[in-house]
Motif scaffolding. Structure first.
Motif, short mmCIF file in Angstrom:
data_model
loop_
_atom_site.label_atom_id
_atom_site.label_comp_id
_atom_site.label_asym_id
_atom_site.label_seq_id
_atom_site.Cartn_x
_atom_site.Cartn_y
_atom_site.Cartn_z
N UNK A 16 0.86 -1.19 0.00
CA UNK A 16 0.00 0.00 0.00
C UNK A 16 0.89 1.24 0.00
N UNK A 17 0.65 2.13 -0.93
CA UNK A 17 1.46 3.35 -0.98
C UNK A 17 0.97 4.34 0.06
N UNK A 18 1.80 4.65 1.02
CA UNK A 18 1.50 5.65 2.02
C UNK A 18 2.21 6.95 1.67
N UNK A 19 1.55 8.05 1.91
CA UNK A 19 2.14 9.35 1.61
C UNK A 19 2.86 9.95 2.81
N UNK A 20 2.53 9.51 4.02
CA UNK A 20 3.18 10.02 5.21
C UNK A 20 2.94 9.04 6.35
N UNK A 21 3.89 9.02 7.28
CA UNK A 21 3.78 8.21 8.49
C UNK A 21 4.04 9.14 9.67
#
Length: 218
Positions: free
Chosen positions: A46-51
């Motif tokens: 899953x592509x996450x944009x921020x953590x």
């Protein structure tokens, strides 16, 4: 619309023995580190944009495993910390009714303005805690509009988001299970958050996943 993955940190030694952590900075134990790795693997496609993570190390360590497989850095925010329980912190849950009978009774009664006895850290009422948590979650939801983010925090933080999404009063008994290293999916749209999926622990051995200990109050 923002998709938010709200994630509880992996297990700690204090989780395992039912000792209250709050703002005390307890690291993951071996099981918690295993859970964090399994969690990261489950999310790697899953592509996450921020953590974003609470700055307490149990959340930072969990987020770090996700960030490593995502090729991202982790942003830390003390506003996403667990509730501060004042003098309750560091105590076994079983000891609380004996050491602090009045304060423990108010806590079990879900009084949103109940105060904790003094301790190493200044305690928060549930009302102040809920306001803090939701201000920070909604800040990131607005900042990353149209993207998918992961927020790695604590059981109490996840419960605040659940209550906000379900529009539950602060004095209502808790009605959900909050497991270590669980994935809880929300969307933010038109100024509101709603739940897409709650309590995903398919990546874990369910028999070893511990519920957030505040379940004992319900």
């Amino acid at each position: 619309m923002t998709e938010i993955l709200l994630i509880r940190h992996g297990e700690t030694a204090w989780n395992a023995v039912k000792r209250l952590q709050g703002h005390l900075d307890i690291p993951l134990n071996a099981e918690g580190r295993r859970q964090a790795k399994a969690l990261a693997a489950a999310l790697q496609n899953e592509k996450l944009d921020a953590i974003i993570a609470s700055d307490l190390q149990r959340a930072v360590q969990t987020a770090g495993e996700i960030a490593r497989l995502q090729g991202l850095s982790t942003r830390t925010d003390p506003g996403l910390r667990e509730r501060c329980f004042g003098g309750f912190e560091g105590e076994l849950y079983s000891e609380l009714p004996h050491k602090y009978p009045e304060e423990h009774a108010a806590w079990r009664a879900h009084d949103p303005d109940a105060e904790f006895p003094p301790g190493e850290n200044a305690g928060e009422t549930i009302r102040r805690f809920h306001q803090r948590v939701m201000e920070h979650i909604l800040h990131y939801a607005r900042q990353f509009d149209g993207k998918k983010i992961a927020i790695v925090a604590h059981g109490g933080v996840l419960e605040c988001a659940y209550r906000a999404a379900k529009q539950l009063p602060l004095d209502a008994p808790r009605e959900v299970t909050i497991y270590n290293a669980s994935i809880n999916r929300f969307i933010y749209q038109d100024g509101q958050i709603s739940i897409l999926q709650w309590g995903d622990i398919a990546h874990l051995d369910a028999a070893d996943a511990l519920d957030e200990i505040n379940q004992t109050q319900t």
